[in-house]
Design a protein around this motif. Structure first.
Motif, mmCIF file in Angstrom:
data_model
loop_
_atom_site.group_PDB
_atom_site.id
_atom_site.type_symbol
_atom_site.label_atom_id
_atom_site.label_comp_id
_atom_site.label_asym_id
_atom_site.label_seq_id
_atom_site.Cartn_x
_atom_site.Cartn_y
_atom_site.Cartn_z
ATOM 1 N N SER A 4 -13.284 -27.011 -61.266
ATOM 2 C CA SER A 4 -14.507 -26.234 -61.078
ATOM 3 C C SER A 4 -14.573 -25.163 -62.154
ATOM 4 O O SER A 4 -13.566 -24.784 -62.749
ATOM 5 N N PRO A 6 -16.283 -21.817 -61.693
ATOM 6 C CA PRO A 6 -17.069 -20.962 -60.815
ATOM 7 C C PRO A 6 -17.670 -19.729 -61.477
ATOM 8 O O PRO A 6 -18.564 -19.110 -60.908
ATOM 9 N N GLU A 7 -17.165 -19.386 -62.685
ATOM 10 C CA GLU A 7 -17.669 -18.161 -63.305
ATOM 11 C C GLU A 7 -17.513 -18.210 -64.815
ATOM 12 O O GLU A 7 -16.781 -19.032 -65.360
ATOM 13 N N TYR A 23 -15.623 -19.828 -70.307
ATOM 14 C CA TYR A 23 -15.783 -20.536 -69.041
ATOM 15 C C TYR A 23 -14.428 -20.579 -68.345
ATOM 16 O O TYR A 23 -13.453 -21.067 -68.913
ATOM 17 N N GLU A 73 -25.807 -19.875 -67.077
ATOM 18 C CA GLU A 73 -25.558 -20.424 -65.739
ATOM 19 C C GLU A 73 -25.845 -21.929 -65.709
ATOM 20 O O GLU A 73 -25.078 -22.697 -65.124
ATOM 21 N N GLN A 74 -26.921 -22.334 -66.333
ATOM 22 C CA GLN A 74 -27.253 -23.758 -66.382
ATOM 23 C C GLN A 74 -26.164 -24.535 -67.124
ATOM 24 O O GLN A 74 -25.740 -25.592 -66.668
ATOM 25 N N ARG A 75 -25.689 -24.010 -68.236
ATOM 26 C CA ARG A 75 -24.626 -24.681 -68.994
ATOM 27 C C ARG A 75 -23.339 -24.720 -68.171
ATOM 28 O O ARG A 75 -22.621 -25.710 -68.172
ATOM 29 N N ARG A 76 -23.028 -23.633 -67.463
ATOM 30 C CA ARG A 76 -21.831 -23.612 -66.610
ATOM 31 C C ARG A 76 -21.880 -24.739 -65.588
ATOM 32 O O ARG A 76 -20.918 -25.480 -65.410
ATOM 33 N N GLU A 77 -23.029 -24.898 -64.962
ATOM 34 C CA GLU A 77 -23.194 -25.964 -63.968
ATOM 35 C C GLU A 77 -23.051 -27.341 -64.614
ATOM 36 O O GLU A 77 -22.412 -28.234 -64.044
ATOM 37 N N GLN A 78 -23.632 -27.520 -65.790
ATOM 38 C CA GLN A 78 -23.540 -28.797 -66.493
ATOM 39 C C GLN A 78 -22.108 -29.107 -66.913
ATOM 40 O O GLN A 78 -21.652 -30.241 -66.788
ATOM 41 N N GLU A 80 -19.372 -27.948 -65.484
ATOM 42 C CA GLU A 80 -18.607 -28.227 -64.271
ATOM 43 C C GLU A 80 -18.827 -29.670 -63.824
ATOM 44 O O GLU A 80 -17.867 -30.395 -63.517
ATOM 45 N N LYS A 81 -20.071 -30.097 -63.825
ATOM 46 C CA LYS A 81 -20.382 -31.477 -63.434
ATOM 47 C C LYS A 81 -19.723 -32.460 -64.407
ATOM 48 O O LYS A 81 -19.163 -33.478 -63.995
#
Length: 87
Positions: A4, A6-7, A23, A73-78, A80-81
């Motif tokens: 993950s 997360p931050e 990240y 935030e969008q890049r962090r989510e991408q 992580e996925k």
């Protein structure tokens, strides 16, 4: 094993370099390392050479300009996925 991100952290560059986003990668809920986007891109390139482009999920695209907080935030989510799918 669960990956993950997360931050994120805003960091100043080494030796007066420009600021960047780090990240925070957690493995099974424990902080494992802090990496830059470019380091994850390098990992992606190595995996692509080893296993081929057809096997890997799409990597989040590089941006030419500084990211807004929403884009970070969008890049962090991408990312992580991406890490979860590669695992």
């Amino acid at each position: 094993m669960h990956f993950s991100i997360p931050e994120t952290e805003s960091r100043s560059g080494d030796s007066g370099g420009s600021a960047y986003v780090a990240y925070n990668i957690h493995v099974n809920g424990v902080l494992h390392c802090r990496v830059r986007y470019s380091q994850l891109l390098g990992l992606h390139e190595q995996l692509r050479k080893e296993y081929g482009a057809n096997v890997l999920p799409a990597f989040p695209p590089k941006k030419l300009f500084s990211l807004t907080p929403a884009e970070v935030e969008q890049r962090r989510e991408q990312l992580e996925k991406y890490m979860q799918l590669v695992l």
